[in-house]
Design a protein around this motif. Structure first.
Motif, mmCIF file in Angstrom:
data_model
loop_
_atom_site.group_PDB
_atom_site.id
_atom_site.type_symbol
_atom_site.label_atom_id
_atom_site.label_comp_id
_atom_site.label_asym_id
_atom_site.label_seq_id
_atom_site.Cartn_x
_atom_site.Cartn_y
_atom_site.Cartn_z
ATOM 1 N N THR A 1 0.766 -0.932 -0.072
ATOM 2 C CA THR A 1 -0.061 -0.023 -0.187
ATOM 3 C C THR A 1 0.792 1.306 -0.211
ATOM 4 O O THR A 1 2.013 1.101 0.370
ATOM 5 C CB THR A 1 -0.976 -0.202 1.185
ATOM 6 N N GLN A 2 0.506 2.264 -0.136
ATOM 7 C CA GLN A 2 1.004 3.544 -0.326
ATOM 8 C C GLN A 2 1.704 3.747 1.255
ATOM 9 O O GLN A 2 2.888 4.249 1.640
ATOM 10 C CB GLN A 2 0.316 4.813 -0.458
ATOM 11 N N ALA A 3 0.823 3.515 2.362
ATOM 12 C CA ALA A 3 1.307 3.621 3.561
ATOM 13 C C ALA A 3 2.498 2.690 3.857
ATOM 14 O O ALA A 3 3.689 3.033 4.607
ATOM 15 C CB ALA A 3 0.254 3.149 4.657
ATOM 16 N N HIS B 161 10.865 5.686 4.810
ATOM 17 C CA HIS B 161 11.184 6.652 5.586
ATOM 18 C C HIS B 161 11.827 6.174 6.930
ATOM 19 O O HIS B 161 12.441 6.904 7.794
ATOM 20 C CB HIS B 161 10.071 7.595 5.959
ATOM 21 N N SER B 162 11.627 4.775 7.468
ATOM 22 C CA SER B 162 12.277 4.035 8.487
ATOM 23 C C SER B 162 13.765 3.838 8.198
ATOM 24 O O SER B 162 14.322 3.723 9.167
ATOM 25 C CB SER B 162 11.618 2.676 8.695
ATOM 26 N N ALA B 163 14.154 3.873 6.707
ATOM 27 C CA ALA B 163 15.431 3.500 6.432
ATOM 28 C C ALA B 163 16.458 4.768 6.077
ATOM 29 O O ALA B 163 17.502 4.724 6.113
ATOM 30 C CB ALA B 163 15.492 2.393 5.513
ATOM 31 N N PHE B 164 15.478 5.689 5.370
ATOM 32 C CA PHE B 164 16.403 6.782 4.615
ATOM 33 C C PHE B 164 15.613 8.061 5.105
ATOM 34 O O PHE B 164 14.391 8.377 5.114
ATOM 35 C CB PHE B 164 16.318 6.707 3.403
ATOM 36 N N SER B 165 16.786 8.956 5.515
ATOM 37 C CA SER B 165 16.094 10.361 6.228
ATOM 38 C C SER B 165 16.140 11.228 4.905
ATOM 39 O O SER B 165 16.862 10.800 3.785
ATOM 40 C CB SER B 165 17.030 10.836 7.255
ATOM 41 N N GLY B 166 15.543 12.369 4.869
ATOM 42 C CA GLY B 166 15.394 13.561 4.101
ATOM 43 C C GLY B 166 14.062 13.823 3.877
ATOM 44 O O GLY B 166 13.035 13.068 4.218
ATOM 45 N N ASP B 167 14.049 15.021 3.313
ATOM 46 C CA ASP B 167 12.779 15.633 2.716
ATOM 47 C C ASP B 167 12.271 15.325 1.361
ATOM 48 O O ASP B 167 12.640 16.090 0.711
ATOM 49 C CB ASP B 167 12.776 17.164 3.415
ATOM 50 N N ILE C 285 16.979 -4.680 2.183
ATOM 51 C CA ILE C 285 18.525 -5.068 2.410
ATOM 52 C C ILE C 285 19.283 -4.403 3.503
ATOM 53 O O ILE C 285 20.169 -4.821 4.179
ATOM 54 C CB ILE C 285 19.175 -4.743 1.091
ATOM 55 N N LEU C 286 19.001 -3.150 3.716
ATOM 56 C CA LEU C 286 19.572 -2.399 4.852
ATOM 57 C C LEU C 286 18.968 -2.113 6.074
ATOM 58 O O LEU C 286 19.563 -1.711 7.005
ATOM 59 C CB LEU C 286 20.033 -0.882 4.140
ATOM 60 N N GLY C 287 17.948 -2.771 6.137
ATOM 61 C CA GLY C 287 16.906 -2.635 7.522
ATOM 62 C C GLY C 287 17.431 -3.631 8.599
ATOM 63 O O GLY C 287 18.501 -4.087 8.646
ATOM 64 N N PRO C 288 16.657 -3.424 9.632
ATOM 65 C CA PRO C 288 17.114 -4.009 10.980
ATOM 66 C C PRO C 288 17.379 -5.738 10.946
ATOM 67 O O PRO C 288 18.025 -6.058 11.667
ATOM 68 C CB PRO C 288 15.853 -3.865 11.660
#
Length: 285
Positions: free
Chosen positions: A158-160, A167-173, A256-259
């Protein structure tokens, strides 16, 4: 009443006794499953029949069977222009002791062996004809219509979910809104395709997904072999160059980079580099 995930016992069919299940399927489909051909995976079993077909058996908790059901292979049988094994029929039953259901789908045999495991560490050196057939099938799939929602890893996309994962893995606006949703296989990796003749199988999770999910998934499965990952990007560049394709690349990189990532996974560094570049592009674009 909605069943919670905790009500279903975690089972790994690679080690669980399955003889009774194989016997039941053979009796119901009026065929014999060759025990020396059995392939065991975590949530499915496969075997060749004595009439030259293949049967895939899956165990799934009731909490993982949504409104659209879990008849992906059956529903995929109506798709046009895609190289896949023809579907023959199925058997479905509810377990008498646990809140799970079993499903067995019978299809034609694959035209060749699976290329490898989900993630490759060596280049399979596929010919140009294979890549042409692969890209043609992926394009044909994205042009179909369906009311199904893709369920990669049995979770509806889903979009959510896209926004949360990225956003849980990468910061930025930057905006993670998906613009185009198209049919996708949703489990496109090297274990679900054959060579030297191209064929795409294991359709349990297919459905509508953000454009580029399949291309990004295969790229993610190829990152340990840089030349192979580059070939995937080259063949599917119209996906990767799209905004949605960039979002799906981030979605795959987040896994790949997650917890739960393995610290020695050789895909981590190339995934990190790609993600940094895409985040920069999305922030400036």
């Amino acid at each position: 009443m909605t069943l919670s995930a905790s009500t279903t016992r975690a089972v790994d069919l690679r080690v669980e006794p399955v003889d009774e299940v194989l016997d039941r399927v053979g009796r119901s489909l009026q065929t014999c499953l060759a025990r020396d051909t059995v392939v065991r995976k975590r949530r499915s079993i496969g075997a060749r029949t004595d009439r030259g077909t293949w049967v895939r058996i899956e165990r799934r908790g009731l909490d993982k069977i949504g409104v659209q059901g879990w008849n992906g292979t059956e529903c995929a049988a109506r798709l046009d222009g895609i190289a896949q094994p023809a579907w023959r029929g199925c058997l479905v039953w509810r377990d008498a002791d646990e809140p799970v259901m079993w499903r067995a789908d019978e299809t034609e045999l694959l035209p060749g062996p699976p290329i490898g495991t989900a993630v490759l560490t060596e280049d399979p050196k596929l010919p140009d004809e294979w890549w042409q057939a692969f890209s043609s099938s992926v394009d044909a799939l994205s042009a179909q219509d369906t009311g199904r929602v893709a369920t990669p890893d049995t979770v509806a996309i889903t979009q959510a979910l896209v926004t949360e994962s990225i956003h849980s893995a990468f910061s930025g606006d930057f905006d993670t809104t998906v613009e185009q949703w198209v049919p996708a296989h949703a489990d496109l990796n090297w274990a679900n395709m054959t060579a030297p003749t191209f064929c795409l199988f294991d359709w349990e999770d297919w459905g509508i997904a953000p454009r580029g999910l399949d291309s990004a998934s295969l790229w993610g499965s190829s990152l340990a072999v840089p030349a192979l990952a580059d070939r995937v990007r080259q063949e599917r560049r119209h996906d990767f160059e799209s905004r949605d394709g960039k979002l799906m690349t981030l979605f795959v990189c987040a896994k790949i980079l997650g917890p739960g990532a393995h610290p020695e996974d050789p895909r981590q560094e190339p995934a990190r580099r790609a993600a940094e570049q895409i985040v920069a592009e999305l922030q400036t674009g």
